[in-house]
Scaffold this active site. Structure first.
Site, mmCIF file in Angstrom:
data_model
loop_
_atom_site.group_PDB
_atom_site.id
_atom_site.type_symbol
_atom_site.label_atom_id
_atom_site.label_comp_id
_atom_site.label_asym_id
_atom_site.label_seq_id
_atom_site.Cartn_x
_atom_site.Cartn_y
_atom_site.Cartn_z
ATOM 1 N N ASP A 73 -25.959 -2.034 -1.571
ATOM 2 C CA ASP A 73 -27.358 -1.581 -1.590
ATOM 3 C C ASP A 73 -27.473 -0.091 -1.286
ATOM 4 O OD1 ASP A 73 -28.152 -4.106 -2.262
ATOM 5 O OD2 ASP A 73 -29.103 -4.569 -0.345
ATOM 6 N N HIS A 132 -15.248 -6.731 -0.722
ATOM 7 C CA HIS A 132 -15.373 -8.099 -1.204
ATOM 8 C C HIS A 132 -16.584 -8.862 -0.651
ATOM 9 C CE1 HIS A 132 -11.528 -6.951 -2.739
ATOM 10 N NE2 HIS A 132 -11.013 -6.846 -1.528
ATOM 11 N N ARG A 155 -10.162 -11.656 -3.286
ATOM 12 C CA ARG A 155 -10.263 -10.211 -3.539
ATOM 13 C C ARG A 155 -10.790 -9.915 -4.947
ATOM 14 N NH1 ARG A 155 -7.122 -7.600 0.617
ATOM 15 N NH2 ARG A 155 -5.521 -9.021 1.371
ATOM 16 N N TYR A 196 0.795 -1.229 0.000
ATOM 17 C CA TYR A 196 0.000 0.000 0.000
ATOM 18 C C TYR A 196 0.829 1.282 0.000
ATOM 19 C CZ TYR A 196 -3.676 -3.344 1.088
ATOM 20 O OH TYR A 196 -4.546 -4.409 1.041
ATOM 21 N N ASN A 251 -13.179 3.876 -1.275
ATOM 22 C CA ASN A 251 -12.271 2.743 -1.123
ATOM 23 C C ASN A 251 -12.756 2.003 0.123
ATOM 24 O OD1 ASN A 251 -10.330 0.873 -0.641
ATOM 25 N ND2 ASN A 251 -8.585 2.253 -0.924
ATOM 26 N N HIS A 256 -9.095 1.788 -5.323
ATOM 27 C CA HIS A 256 -8.172 0.949 -4.539
ATOM 28 C C HIS A 256 -6.740 1.371 -4.826
ATOM 29 C CE1 HIS A 256 -11.460 -1.743 -3.615
ATOM 30 N NE2 HIS A 256 -11.788 -1.717 -4.892
HETATM 31 C C1 DQA Z 1 -7.722 -2.128 -0.862
HETATM 32 C C2 DQA Z 1 -7.747 -3.548 -1.441
HETATM 33 C C3 DQA Z 1 -8.575 -4.467 -0.556
HETATM 34 O O1 DQA Z 1 -8.552 -5.784 -1.082
HETATM 35 C C4 DQA Z 1 -7.998 -4.517 0.836
HETATM 36 O O2 DQA Z 1 -8.797 -5.322 1.681
HETATM 37 C C5 DQA Z 1 -7.784 -3.173 1.424
HETATM 38 C C6 DQA Z 1 -7.244 -2.119 0.576
HETATM 39 C C7 DQA Z 1 -6.787 -1.199 -1.682
HETATM 40 O O3 DQA Z 1 -6.899 0.006 -1.530
HETATM 41 O O4 DQA Z 1 -5.925 -1.683 -2.419
HETATM 42 O O5 DQA Z 1 -7.963 -2.972 2.618
HETATM 43 O O6 DQA Z 1 -9.029 -1.582 -0.933
#
Ligand code: DQA
Length: 156
Positions: free
Chosen positions: A91, A84, A115, A27, A78, A104
């Protein structure tokens, strides 16, 4: 109540408060506040205010999305891992009239199989993923284009 055209709502879901120190190899090292700043600068340049909420609670996100029906022109979200499986968020977004942009940092479709499903994707006009921090500016750009009616569906 009248709907403001001037506010974009950025929503950050579960565990995103840890950005900066959370799995930096995936990240990055920027904090959530850094990303919000990027998004806000982009929004302001386009003449919009940006409000941001981070929460680790699914119901709080649902309530924020419901409230946005009267206050925001677009939602950029995000959801973190809620992406997931949280159909309540799907909704709530489906009941929001304005454009929704899914965002993301990583590209979940290139990661673990669990994911690969996004419950938010079907109610979004676009998904920005795998672009890291710059994706926040891109997502705002797409939301603004959609509000102005100059953009059709744009999956990147
Ligand atoms: C995320 C991707 C998701 O799969 C993960 O659970 C996250 C971060 C991303 O920003 O890449 O918490 O949303």
């Amino acid at each position: 109540m009248s709907v403001s055209n001037a506010v974009l709502l950025l929503l950050s879901g579960v565990n995103l408060n840890l950005l900066g120190t959370r799995e930096p190899e995936i990240y990055g090292t920027s904090t959530l506040e850094d990303h919000v700043q990027v998004a806000r600068t982009q929004a302001n340049m386009a003449g919009y205010d940006l409000e941001h909420l981070q929460t680790n609670f699914e119901g709080v996100l649902v309530e924020a999305i419901q409230a946005a029906r009267n206050t925001a022109a677009a939602i950029i979200i995000n959801p973190g891992a809620f992406t997931h499986y949280a159909w309540s968020i799907h909704d709530a977004l489906a009941a929001f009239d304005g454009p929704v942009v899914e965002l993301h940092l990583s590209d979940p479709k290139k990661r673990e199989v669990w994911r690969h499903v996004s419950v938010v994707e079907p109610v979004s006009i676009a998904t920005v993923s795998g672009e890291g921090g710059p994706g926040y500016a891109r997502a705002v750009e797409i939301a603004v284009e959609a509000i102005k009616g100059t953009s059709a569906k744009n999956n990147s």
